[in-house]
Design a protein around this motif. Structure first.
Motif, PDB file in Angstrom:
ATOM      1  N   GLN A 120       0.558  -1.267  -0.288  1.00 35.03           N
ATOM      2  CA  GLN A 120      -0.219   0.051   0.149  1.00 35.03           C
ATOM      3  C   GLN A 120       1.006   1.377   0.203  1.00 35.03           C
ATOM      4  OE1 GLN A 120      -2.703  -0.321   2.779  1.00 35.03           O
ATOM      5  NE2 GLN A 120      -3.756   1.768   2.324  1.00 35.03           N
ATOM      6  N   LEU A 125      -2.441  -0.631  -4.751  1.00 38.88           N
ATOM      7  CA  LEU A 125      -4.022  -0.860  -4.332  1.00 38.88           C
ATOM      8  C   LEU A 125      -3.922  -1.890  -4.605  1.00 38.88           C
ATOM      9  CD1 LEU A 125      -4.055   3.395  -4.450  1.00 38.88           C
ATOM     10  CD2 LEU A 125      -2.537   1.908  -2.495  1.00 38.88           C
ATOM     11  N   LEU A 152      -7.885   1.710   3.627  1.00 34.60           N
ATOM     12  CA  LEU A 152      -7.502   1.395   1.704  1.00 34.60           C
ATOM     13  C   LEU A 152      -8.530   2.003   1.285  1.00 34.60           C
ATOM     14  CD1 LEU A 152      -5.141  -1.181  -0.114  1.00 34.60           C
ATOM     15  CD2 LEU A 152      -7.354  -0.406  -1.283  1.00 34.60           C
TER      16      LEU A 152
END
Length: 289
Positions: A120, A125, A152
């Motif tokens: 991340q 991602l 996230l």
């Protein structure tokens, strides 16, 4: 932006405090116990010269790499290499040894969560989300992975996806309980995290409803009381929030009392300069800071 960040910091304290989960800040632990066997001397006084310290860390990293050339599955060396590269700020260099640790320890989700955090931070991602979901497929109640994936999704401006994830987790807990199995899901913590998302997207009424529900179900838990106090404080309801802060202080273990009192008097989510659980919220491992 700072207010949102502070709210997520508090959300971590509320979600994970008192729970029997390892912190996501595992990297210092990984390297601390076994470094001697890998050839380092963690008890020695660190060099005062930054350049000398840098050189020592690079030498340690090279030492671990040499061990791994001979023994690719030496977990002590893998852990030491991760820790040393974190100290060097070489986040890219953490991915490889962490992936190997995940491969060697499929039953230890903390390695996978650390890998997801690292991906991340590096901007991968999709890779981070996939890793979090792999943990949750095996352990739907793993709060470290659930927290990481929720943060996230919110950071990607996908709060509805985060809400859906948490609601699905609560439904899974209900289903497992109805089937008579051990759910392994901390429903209180999931609800607190769900309420935190509602706070993040400016739905305080829905958050307060969840806090009230949780307070009724777990009257001895300080976390929902503190969370409700913070929301009401933001709304300007000073009298009610102060009463709730006092209640939360009375319920909380000793290690949280001072922090709660600071929250009540300073009117901020996390006191400036305090850790406030930051290492648990950041999508990357805390030692990288």
């Amino acid at each position: 932006m700072t207010a949102n960040r502070n709210r997520w910091l508090v959300g971590t304290v509320l979600t994970l405090a008192l729970a029997a989960f390892l912190s996501l800040s595992l990297l210092p632990i990984l390297g601390s116990n076994d470094n001697r066997r890998a050839g380092s001397t963690p008890d020695a006084s660190p060099p005062a010269d930054p350049a000398a310290m840098q050189a020592e860390l690079e030498a340690q990293a090279r030492g671990y790499e040499l061990v791994l050339e001979r023994e690719p599955e030496n977990q002590t060396a893998l852990q030491g290499l991760v820790d040393t590269r974190i100290q060097l700020g070489d986040i890219n260099g953490v991915v490889g040894p962490l992936e190997k640790l995940v491969e060697l320890n499929p039953g230890v989700p903390d390695y996978a969560v650390l890998l997801a955090q690292t991906k991340q931070q590096l901007g991968d991602l999709e890779g981070a989300a996939q890793t979090y979901r792999q943990v949750l497929d095996q352990q739907p109640g793993n709060m470290n992975a659930l927290q990481g994936l929720t943060v996230l999704l919110v950071q990607q401006e996908r709060p509805q996806a985060a809400i859906g994830l948490l609601q699905d987790t609560l439904r899974t807990a209900d289903r497992l309980e109805a089937e008579g199995g051990a759910a392994g899901i901390d429903v209180t913590s999931v609800k607190l995290l769900l309420a935190q998302v509602h706070v993040e997207v400016n739905r305080p009424d829905q958050a307060i409803a969840l806090y009230d529900e949780t307070i009724e179900a777990a009257p001895e838990d300080f976390r929902p009381v503190l969370a409700k106090a913070l929301v009401l404080q933001d709304q300007g309801d000073v009298d009610t929030s102060q009463a709730l802060f006092a209640q939360a202080t009375a319920l909380a273990p000793a290690q949280f009392k001072d922090q709660i009192e600071l929250m009540s008097t300073q009117g901020q989510a996390v006191p400036e300069g305090s850790d406030g659980g930051a290492g648990l919220v950041e999508p990357a491992p805390a030692p990288a800071e």
